[in-house]
Design a protein around this motif. Structure first.
Motif: not given
Length: 370
Positions: A25-26, A54, A18-19, A95, A22, A58
Motif C-alpha cells: 500500500y505504501r 488497505y 500484514q507487513e 503511513i 502495508k 489491515r
C-alpha cells in the motif's frame, strides 16, 4: 460499479502478511499520491481504491469476513470507501507521515492529553500490611483559571493565523512534491495570541500544588504501582488530563519478612523447650498468638499458623504466619547446670550399650530355650 479484488488491487497474494500488505500500500500511495499527480483523475481513483483495499485487509476481522464472503461480507452495501483524499490522509496519517514527513493534513489546535506523573511513596511494612491513606501534595501544570486555558487575556480571543489560515501547516514545494510543514508563525497552533494572559503568559497553564488523598490497599508489595486516572497534569485544547502513577516502596521490618502473602518470623527457643516442648506466644500483625512447641523440634524447622499472614489483594483471604524455630545454645552455665548436662550426656552414651546387651540377652535366652 464492480469492485476489483482487494488483493489484486494491492498486488499481493491472499496469504500475504500484514507487513507485506502495508508495504504494497505504501508503494501504491506514493506512486498515485495527488500531489505527485496533479489533475490526474485516474491516479486519484487508484489512490482511493488502494486506500479502500488497505483499510479492509489491515483489519483482521474485516479481512476474515472478506476472505469468506467477498465484498458482500463487509455489510449490506459493502465497504463505502473514502469520500476524499483528506479522509485517507486522516485515516492513515502514520503511513503518510513516514512517506512525506508529516503526520496528517491540516493542523491547528488539536486536543493534547496532559502529561503523566510519577510519585514514589515510602511506607512502613506494617502500613503495607494494614493499608494506609496518605495525602499527597504535587506540583503540576494545571489549566489557567484566569483565561480558562485559552492563553489569551480575559475579554480577548486568539486570532486565526493569517499565514496558514488556521491549519497549523503551510505547503512547500520540493521538486514535483508539495509537502506540509509546521507553520513558522503560529508554530502549528493555527492561531496567534496578540494579547496574552498576564497570569500564564499565553501558555494556558500555570503551575499549582495539587492535594489529593491516596488509599494504599492492604497487602501491597514493594514496587507495586497504583494508577490514578485523570490525576496527572491538565490537557490542552480540550484534551484529557494525564494519569498519576504512585510507586510504593515498602521499608523492611525488624520482626517480619515476606514470602508472597505469608509472613515469616524467627522465634528463638531454648534447647530445653526444643527437647520437652512448651507453649509460647508468637508475634503477629495484631496481638501475640499462642503456639505449642512440639517435643523434639529442630533448629530451622518451620511451623505454620493459618490465616495470620498478609491480606491477599482483591480477596478476603489471608496468607499464613510461618514460625521458624531457632534453638539457642546457652553460653553461661552454673556448676549445677553443668553437672546435670554431663549426667545427661553420660545417659545418652549408655543408651546404645544397654540396647545391645538387651538384644544379646534375648538372643541367648532364645537359643537356651530351644
Amino acid at each position: 460499479m464492480t469492485r476489483r479484488d482487494y488483493y489484486e488491487v494491492l498486488g499481493v497474494e491472499r496469504q500475504a502478511s500484514q507487513e507485506e500488505i502495508k508495504k504494497a500500500y505504501r508503494k501504491l500511495a506514493f506512486e498515485n499520491h495527488p500531489d505527485r499527480n496533479p489533475g490526474d483523475a485516474e491516479a486519484e481513483a487508484r489512490f482511493k481504491e488502494a486506500a479502500e483495499a488497505y483499510e479492509v485487509l489491515r483489519d483482521q476481522d474485516k479481512r476474515s469476513r472478506y476472505d469468506r464472503f467477498g465484498h458482500s461480507g463487509l455489510g449490506d452495501n459493502g465497504f463505502s470507501g473514502f469520500s476524499s483524499s483528506d479522509d485517507i490522509f486522516s485515516a492513515f496519517s502514520d503511513i503518510f507521515g513516514d512517506i512525506f514527513g508529516f503526520s496528517s493534513r491540516g493542523g491547528g489546535q488539536r486536543p493534547q492529553a496532559g502529561a503523566d506523573l510519577r510519585y514514589t511513596m515510602n511506607i512502613s511494612f506494617r502500613e503495607a500490611a494494614k493499608g494506609v491513606e496518605r495525602e499527597l501534595k504535587l506540583p503540576i501544570m494545571d489549566t489557567c483559571e484566569s483565561c480558562n486555558g485559552t492563553g489569551a487575556k480575559p475579554g480577548t480571543t486568539a486570532e486565526t493565523c493569517r499565514q496558514c489560515g488556521g491549519t497549523g501547516q503551510v505547503q512547500q514545494s520540493q521538486g514535483f512534491f508539495r509537502i506540509a510543514v509546521t507553520c513558522p508563525v503560529c508554530r502549528g497552533q493555527g492561531r496567534v495570541i496578540t494579547d496574552p494572559c498576564p497570569e500564564c503568559m499565553g501558555l494556558g497553564q500555570t503551575r499549582k500544588t495539587k492535594s489529593l488523598k491516596v488509599r494504599i490497599p492492604a497487602g501491597v508489595d514493594d514496587g507495586s504501582r497504583l494508577r490514578l486516572r485523570g490525576e496527572g497534569e491538565a490537557g490542552q485544547f480540550g484534551g484529557p488530563p494525564g494519569d498519576l502513577y504512585v510507586v510504593v516502596r515498602v521499608e523492611p521490618d525488624k520482626v517480619f519478612s515476606r514470602q508472597g502473602d505469608d509472613l515469616l518470623v524467627a522465634q528463638e527457643i531454648s534447647f530445653v523447650q526444643a527437647a520437652l516442648g512448651d507453649k509460647i506466644m508468637v508475634p503477629t500483625l495484631d496481638e501475640d498468638a499462642p503456639m505449642d512447641i512440639p517435643k523434639g523440634v529442630q533448629s530451622g524447622e518451620v511451623y505454620k499458623l493459618k490465616g495470620l499472614g498478609l491480606p491477599r489483594l482483591g480477596s478476603s483471604q489471608r496468607g499464613d504466619l510461618l514460625v521458624e524455630f531457632h534453638v539457642k545454645t546457652p553460653t553461661r552455665l552454673s556448676k549445677r547446670q553443668e553437672e546435670i548436662l554431663r549426667e545427661f550426656a553420660t545417659l545418652e552414651e549408655e543408651k546404645p550399650f544397654k540396647r545391645v546387651k538387651t538384644m544379646f540377652k534375648k538372643a541367648r535366652d532364645k537359643v537356651m530355650g530351644e
